[in-house]
Scaffold this motif. Structure first.
Motif, short mmCIF file in Angstrom:
data_model
loop_
_atom_site.label_atom_id
_atom_site.label_comp_id
_atom_site.label_asym_id
_atom_site.label_seq_id
_atom_site.Cartn_x
_atom_site.Cartn_y
_atom_site.Cartn_z
N GLN A 26 37.95 -0.35 -70.02
CA GLN A 26 37.41 0.81 -70.75
C GLN A 26 37.53 0.48 -72.23
O GLN A 26 38.48 0.85 -72.89
CB GLN A 26 38.17 2.09 -70.39
CG GLN A 26 37.55 3.37 -70.94
CD GLN A 26 38.25 4.61 -70.41
OE1 GLN A 26 39.23 4.51 -69.67
NE2 GLN A 26 37.75 5.79 -70.76
N THR A 27 36.53 -0.24 -72.74
CA THR A 27 36.58 -0.71 -74.12
C THR A 27 35.33 -0.26 -74.86
O THR A 27 34.30 0.05 -74.26
CB THR A 27 36.68 -2.25 -74.17
OG1 THR A 27 35.52 -2.80 -73.54
CG2 THR A 27 37.92 -2.74 -73.46
N THR A 50 24.19 1.66 -67.14
CA THR A 50 22.79 1.29 -66.96
C THR A 50 22.67 -0.18 -67.31
O THR A 50 23.14 -0.60 -68.37
CB THR A 50 21.87 2.13 -67.86
OG1 THR A 50 21.95 3.50 -67.47
CG2 THR A 50 20.42 1.67 -67.73
N TYR A 51 22.08 -0.95 -66.42
CA TYR A 51 21.98 -2.39 -66.63
C TYR A 51 20.53 -2.77 -66.91
O TYR A 51 19.65 -2.47 -66.13
CB TYR A 51 22.47 -3.15 -65.39
CG TYR A 51 23.40 -4.29 -65.74
CD1 TYR A 51 22.88 -5.54 -66.10
CD2 TYR A 51 24.77 -4.15 -65.74
CE1 TYR A 51 23.71 -6.59 -66.44
CE2 TYR A 51 25.62 -5.20 -66.07
CZ TYR A 51 25.08 -6.41 -66.42
OH TYR A 51 25.91 -7.45 -66.77
N ILE A 78 27.02 0.83 -71.38
CA ILE A 78 28.20 1.40 -70.72
C ILE A 78 28.64 2.69 -71.41
O ILE A 78 28.77 2.73 -72.64
CB ILE A 78 29.36 0.39 -70.73
CG1 ILE A 78 28.93 -0.91 -70.05
CG2 ILE A 78 30.59 0.96 -70.06
CD1 ILE A 78 29.86 -2.08 -70.32
N ASP A 79 28.86 3.72 -70.61
CA ASP A 79 29.48 4.95 -71.11
C ASP A 79 30.98 4.69 -71.16
O ASP A 79 31.65 4.63 -70.12
CB ASP A 79 29.15 6.12 -70.17
CG ASP A 79 29.73 7.45 -70.66
OD1 ASP A 79 30.64 7.43 -71.51
OD2 ASP A 79 29.27 8.50 -70.17
N THR A 80 31.52 4.53 -72.37
CA THR A 80 32.92 4.12 -72.51
C THR A 80 33.91 5.26 -72.31
O THR A 80 35.13 5.05 -72.41
CB THR A 80 33.15 3.48 -73.90
OG1 THR A 80 32.77 4.42 -74.92
CG2 THR A 80 32.33 2.21 -74.04
N SER A 81 33.42 6.46 -71.99
CA SER A 81 34.35 7.56 -71.71
C SER A 81 34.96 7.43 -70.31
O SER A 81 35.92 8.12 -69.98
CB SER A 81 33.63 8.92 -71.82
OG SER A 81 32.64 9.07 -70.82
N LEU A 82 34.39 6.51 -69.50
CA LEU A 82 34.88 6.29 -68.13
C LEU A 82 35.25 4.82 -67.93
O LEU A 82 34.59 3.93 -68.49
CB LEU A 82 33.80 6.67 -67.11
CG LEU A 82 33.34 8.13 -67.09
CD1 LEU A 82 32.10 8.26 -66.21
CD2 LEU A 82 34.45 9.04 -66.59
N PRO A 83 36.28 4.53 -67.12
CA PRO A 83 36.58 3.14 -66.78
C PRO A 83 35.41 2.51 -66.02
O PRO A 83 34.79 3.18 -65.18
CB PRO A 83 37.82 3.24 -65.89
CG PRO A 83 38.40 4.58 -66.17
CD PRO A 83 37.24 5.47 -66.51
N TYR A 84 35.14 1.27 -66.32
CA TYR A 84 34.04 0.53 -65.69
C TYR A 84 34.66 -0.55 -64.80
O TYR A 84 35.31 -1.47 -65.27
CB TYR A 84 33.16 -0.08 -66.78
CG TYR A 84 32.09 -1.03 -66.32
CD1 TYR A 84 31.47 -0.91 -65.08
CD2 TYR A 84 31.65 -2.05 -67.16
CE1 TYR A 84 30.48 -1.78 -64.68
CE2 TYR A 84 30.65 -2.93 -66.79
CZ TYR A 84 30.07 -2.80 -65.55
OH TYR A 84 29.08 -3.68 -65.16
#
Length: 275
Positions: A26-27, A50-51, A78-84
């Protein structure tokens, strides 16, 4: 955001036949469009991502699989508010069992990269990935042989699913600009043809300035950089398979050999005879 990259940005190096990563982070990192010299499989586990691959945007759900072929331009949003969390599998394009990479060529031909599975097939692939991850970490007897067998099993399943189109096709799972998608497909399948801006604008009945602006918005690259880099990647592939350098340049759309050599050195940091 638009990015003008020259030469096209390469990411990652792979010496072994394949490599598996299991990443959860999560960066606040921003990814730019890039390509790899190897094939890549992304198994999305969690987060909001979204890729973008070659002008298409894939909106991922857990356990979606993306096929990113060698040389394909891509980047995650990447939505950085959530762990990926995701599994990533890097695979050499010249792997010994080359049939296992058939799905990547088919993804390129179809201009489609997403595999979305039903729950039953998901569970089977989850089991294989879990076993493969454990085996790669093990130092037990013949763990390397077991790991390769599990890797091969996974790739056979992925190829069968993709080649037979036995995946879920959800029109809401991806978005794209139809004109740019068609333009990207045409460029990649006609690298030896006239790909001048004027010719492409006439072919697609577009203002060349409107076409160039839309292309950069959708891909992250200027049309000139994109076409030149794709031609160079194609030439390098031909050379690696034994095609004489001058012939590879011609077959990739370079009319002037000196221009080709200069661009090749800039892109890859070596002369074509050493590439």
């Amino acid at each position: 955001m638009e990015h003008s990259l020259e030469p096209m940005e390469k990411s990652g190096y792979l010496n072994e036949e394949y490599r598996l990563f299991h990443i959860k982070d999560q960066t606040e990192r921003e990814y730019h469009p890039h390509y790899h010299d190897f094939h890549k499989i992304i198994v999305f586990l969690s987060g909001k991502v979204t890729y973008h691959i070659e002008g298409k945007a894939y909106h991922l759900k857990p356990w979606d699989i993306l096929l990113v072929n060698q040389g394909a331009i891509h980047k995650p949003e990447i939505d950085t508010s959530l762990p990926y969390e995701r599994f990533i599998l890097w695979i050499r394009s010249d792997i010994h069992d080359h049939e296992l990479t058939t799905c990547f060529q088919k993804a390129r031909d179809r201009s489609f990269n997403l595999i979305r599975l039903d729950s039953q097939v998901q569970e089977r692939l989850k089991d294989i990935l879990s076993e493969l991850e454990s085996s790669l970490r093990s130092d037990a007897f013949c763990s390397d042989l077991l790991s390769y067998a599990l890797f091969s099993q996974l790739m056979v399943y992925v190829n069968r699913i993709f080649l037979e189109e036995s995946y879920i096709l959800d029109q809401k799972s991806y978005t794209f600009d139809s004109q740019i998608e068609s333009l990207v497909r045409y460029i990649n399948h006609h690298l030896d043809r006239d790909l001048s801006i004027d010719h492409l604008a006439r072919k697609y009945f577009l203002s060349k300035y409107h076409m160039m602006r839309k292309f950069k918005e959708e891909t992250g690259y200027t049309m000139h950089n994109y076409i030149t880099s794709k031609r160079l990647l194609n030439a390098r592939d031909l050379i690696s398979h034994g095609t004489p350098v001058m012939k590879a340049a011609q077959q990739s759309g370079f009319k002037d050999y000196t221009t080709f050599v200069r661009a090749y050195k800039k892109q890859f940091g070596a002369s074509p005879t050493k590439g």
